[in-house]
Design a protein around this motif. Structure first.
Motif, short mmCIF file in Angstrom:
data_model
loop_
_atom_site.label_atom_id
_atom_site.label_comp_id
_atom_site.label_asym_id
_atom_site.label_seq_id
_atom_site.Cartn_x
_atom_site.Cartn_y
_atom_site.Cartn_z
N HIS B 89 -0.59 1.74 -1.85
CA HIS B 89 0.52 2.43 -1.20
C HIS B 89 1.81 2.11 -1.96
O HIS B 89 1.88 1.09 -2.65
CB HIS B 89 0.66 1.98 0.25
CG HIS B 89 0.91 0.51 0.42
ND1 HIS B 89 2.17 -0.01 0.58
CD2 HIS B 89 0.07 -0.56 0.41
CE1 HIS B 89 2.08 -1.33 0.69
NE2 HIS B 89 0.83 -1.69 0.58
N ASP B 100 3.98 -5.45 -3.50
CA ASP B 100 3.06 -5.13 -2.41
C ASP B 100 2.81 -3.62 -2.40
O ASP B 100 3.73 -2.84 -2.16
CB ASP B 100 3.66 -5.60 -1.08
CG ASP B 100 2.80 -5.26 0.12
OD1 ASP B 100 1.72 -4.68 -0.04
OD2 ASP B 100 3.24 -5.57 1.25
N GLY B 101 1.58 -3.22 -2.67
CA GLY B 101 1.23 -1.80 -2.72
C GLY B 101 1.50 -1.20 -4.08
O GLY B 101 0.57 -0.76 -4.76
N GLU B 134 1.42 2.85 4.63
CA GLU B 134 0.54 1.71 4.90
C GLU B 134 1.24 0.68 5.77
O GLU B 134 0.62 0.05 6.63
CB GLU B 134 0.09 1.08 3.57
CG GLU B 134 -1.08 0.12 3.71
CD GLU B 134 -0.67 -1.33 3.99
OE1 GLU B 134 -1.54 -2.12 4.35
OE2 GLU B 134 0.54 -1.66 3.86
N GLU B 135 2.54 0.48 5.56
CA GLU B 135 3.23 -0.64 6.21
C GLU B 135 3.39 -0.46 7.72
O GLU B 135 3.39 -1.43 8.48
CB GLU B 135 4.60 -0.89 5.57
CG GLU B 135 4.52 -1.33 4.10
CD GLU B 135 3.95 -2.73 3.92
OE1 GLU B 135 3.62 -3.38 4.92
OE2 GLU B 135 3.84 -3.17 2.76
N HIS B 199 -4.42 -5.36 -5.51
CA HIS B 199 -3.31 -5.70 -4.62
C HIS B 199 -2.94 -7.16 -4.86
O HIS B 199 -3.76 -7.95 -5.28
CB HIS B 199 -3.74 -5.50 -3.16
CG HIS B 199 -2.60 -5.28 -2.20
ND1 HIS B 199 -1.81 -6.30 -1.76
CD2 HIS B 199 -2.13 -4.14 -1.63
CE1 HIS B 199 -0.89 -5.80 -0.92
NE2 HIS B 199 -1.06 -4.48 -0.84
N GLN B 202 -0.88 -11.82 -1.21
CA GLN B 202 -0.06 -12.05 0.00
C GLN B 202 -0.42 -13.35 0.70
O GLN B 202 -0.21 -13.50 1.91
CB GLN B 202 -0.18 -10.88 1.01
CG GLN B 202 0.22 -9.55 0.43
CD GLN B 202 0.17 -8.44 1.48
OE1 GLN B 202 -0.85 -7.80 1.63
NE2 GLN B 202 1.26 -8.23 2.18
N HIS B 364 -5.43 -3.60 4.79
CA HIS B 364 -5.12 -2.75 3.63
C HIS B 364 -5.73 -1.39 3.88
O HIS B 364 -6.59 -1.23 4.74
CB HIS B 364 -5.69 -3.37 2.35
CG HIS B 364 -5.10 -4.68 1.99
ND1 HIS B 364 -3.82 -4.80 1.46
CD2 HIS B 364 -5.57 -5.94 2.10
CE1 HIS B 364 -3.56 -6.07 1.27
NE2 HIS B 364 -4.59 -6.80 1.65
ZN LIG Z 1 0.17 -3.69 0.83
#
Ligand SMILES: [Zn+2]
Ligand SMILES: [Zn+2]
Lengths: 423, 423
Positions: B89, B100-101, B134-135, B199, B202, B364
């Motif tokens: 994403h 992130d993404g 996605e978030e 990805h 995290q 995800h």
């Molecule tokens: Zn993500």
């Protein structure tokens, strides 16, 4: 004395007259329903002083005041020694009831009336005191009147304390002095022979055990602490256990450890964690901070010292988080005078009602008077342990039994020749 | 293949070109410092789609979109079978970072460029997907694009979800469709041969263990609960222990019991109590209420069932307080395809960099794709485990190693004849 005078004295205490006085006083500052809002040195509080001064004068008492707006109703004795004093406070919390404080003053006036009716004079003078600002909700701290009476040097500091509108206690005191200027002044810190305070229990013990009277052995010591636990915030899903610095995990363990240790201690140790705040406070985020409080009470400073030392040692243990502890408040335990305790216990026994010794968990003016003269307290039951609430209630016969026991104890303390004569 | 093509493929992955693409994308929606604020279907998010479509077209890709504003970049194969797809994403949290993404989409485009430079054509077509929202921070829930792709019937419900200004997802989707109308539409739910998402982790595991690559075995199941403990408020000083209904005492015991049981469970069980709210929350008042949350995660539904059953039994035990439990959320664990896992693991091994299998603790788009086709994920390290933060960081060589492993795995999956031929 107990064979000759007990019935004479107690028969003259009138349940109805006492109930009428309590009701009349509750009209001054009456709030919703049965509530009372009569905060310290408000016009209502000053009006209540004037009303009670009239009642006392009607009982033949002389009325005095001091620089802290404390008011005293004196019934002369056959000698001029230091008075034996009872009384309490008549200020209330904003959402208070009819009995907290007011009961002790009204019971004292009922004692005056009963002694008049019985035609009895004591050797030492008797007084009923109204102590200023016990609650401390308008002007902090509480018990300013009794504290300033015992330690007059505190008064100048108290005078600077401001209410939520910015008005200082000193200004309110000057206004009250103006309104009460017809009442002659007596000095602070003048000698008392003894002080006995009648009060509602503000707790559940007497009611649950079916006791009418409580002989108070002292006031618990209390210490307040704030504990801060600092960890590290991270994602609840992606952070394995071994990498976590979870402040909730560490803080709840400390809390449970404290409760467990309190449970193993004697029954008089009271531990309360009343605040527990988590940051950032999200369901899927490991907390980086917890702040919680401890309220710790016990009648012995040694027990409090011991518990505090153990708790402090737990906060220093190796942990995933850093832990700090801050003391917010500390009051030493106040054990009451053995002589006054025995006298109040004897009076309770003479009443023939069920009674027990107990500790006071809350503060009272007696905490300060105990530094000044032999002091004790007498409790009556509080329905459901409630106080500072409009539903605050003690039954009419319990109110009367408290006044009877108070009258017997005060009579005994005000006749020191009975000690010499034997019983 | 690995003897003939590995070096050819990985040598053509360019660390510099990948880094330039990530930086260029991060300019669109750039916020303070290194941060990115590019929430779903904002003008920034749409502009980023256009920018990446130009980059993809420059790599010779065809560009497609679907009704959920998902965008696809296709590189033709020698046959016309269902594509092997990678991607992620490009929407961010309000205070997001560059990786992130965005990393998964950029790594997919770097793969396209590397294959071009290597002059390699795959049997099946390759695609890079950009999944919408996605978030889930602007429009809830998250992963709408991938969820609607896999279950198109969800889209009508998603269209009703409104952002904080009242604008509905459906309106934002229509605006985006308008802005992207030059891109031809493909149907939702069309067949894929496989999906592999690259990805950032995290989380802290790869960094702490010095691993460059993570082969993701699946996504944990997660359950959220809210537990309410109801006691009775009373005075900390006047209420003996045996009369207390202390909600903090009962709640902290439950929390500690849960943490202890989690500790005794296998290392993959993750328990977090992130909220813990006390009423009334005063130092000298016994609490009548605590509400706390549990976030529980594990790759096995059986383990989650077992833990939940045990925890529920504790809440039903005799206690001074009443306890209730409410489920707030439940997602089943998502185990990834054995074939894709093995292929990604082989690719990581061929890179010669340290790698390990691990679980994804966060959600995800692959969670939804796993219902649609054989799916897997590849992680690269996150500095300090950070994400959703401007300081989110993966090292340039880690970014490149991820793109190399992704290229090898995608090449292998897009050449099914290698399975028949043996290796
Ligand atoms: Zn993500
Ligand atoms: Zn009081």
């Amino acid at each position: 004395m107990k064979f000759n005078f007990t019935d004479l004295l107690t028969d003259h205490v009138s349940q109805e007259r006492l109930a009428r006085l309590i009701s009349a006083l509750a009209e001054i500052g009456k709030s919703d329903g049965d509530g009372v809002n009569r905060q310290a040195l408000t016009p209502q509080d000053v009006a209540a002083r004037k009303f009670l001064a009239e009642v006392a004068a009607g009982c033949g008492c002389e009325v005095y005041r001091d620089e802290a707006a404390n008011v005293f109703f004196r019934r002369a004795g056959t000698t001029d020694g230091p008075p034996v004093v009872t009384g309490s406070h008549i200020d209330s919390q904003p959402t208070g009831g009819k009995f907290d404080g007011a009961y002790g003053v009204c019971a004292g006036l009922e004692m005056m009336a009963a002694l008049n009716d019985a035609g009895v004079v004591t050797e030492l003078p008797l007084e009923v005191a109204i102590w200023t600002n016990e609650e401390g909700c308008r002007f902090a701290p509480g018990s300013m009147g009794s504290a300033a009476f015992v330690q007059p040097e505190l008064l100048s500091t108290f005078r600077e304390s401001a209410d939520s509108t910015g008005l200082r206690f000193g200004e309110a005191l000057d206004d009250a002095a103006n309104a009460l200027q017809f009442i002659p002044l007596l000095p602070l810190n003048r000698p008392f022979s003894a002080f006995v305070e009648a009060h509602i229990e503000q707790g559940p013990v007497l009611e649950r055990e079916g006791k009418t009277l409580g002989v108070v052995s002292g006031i618990q010591g209390v210490r307040w602490f704030r504990i801060s636990v600092r960890g590290q915030t991270s994602h609840a899903g992606t952070t394995p256990r071994e990498f976590r610095k979870d402040a909730v995990l560490v803080a709840t363990e400390l809390v449970q450890q404290a409760y467990a240790a309190a449970n193993e201690s004697d029954a008089d140790l009271r531990l309360t964690v009343g605040r527990f705040e988590v940051s950032p406070g999200a369901t899927n985020t490991i907390a980086d901070g917890v702040t919680f409080t401890i309220d710790l009470r016990h009648p012995s400073d040694d027990v409090l010292d011991d518990f505090e030392a153990r708790f402090r040692s737990w906060t220093r243990r190796q942990s995933a988080c850093s832990i700090s502890l801050e003391e917010l408040m500390r009051h030493k335990p106040t054990p009451f005078s053995e002589k006054v305790r025995a006298t109040v216990a004897e009076a309770a026994e003479q009443c023939g009602e069920p009674w027990r010794e107990l500790l006071s968990g809350a503060f009272h003016d007696s905490m300060y008077l105990a530094e000044h003269c032999p002091t004790g307290m007498l409790f009556i039951p509080s329905k459901d342990g409630l106080s500072h609430h409009p539903a605050e209630l003690s039954a009419p016969d319990e109110l009367a039994w408290g006044a009877k026991a108070l009258t017997l104890a005060m009579y005994r303390l005000a006749n020191p020749s009975l000690d010499v004569a034997g019983q």
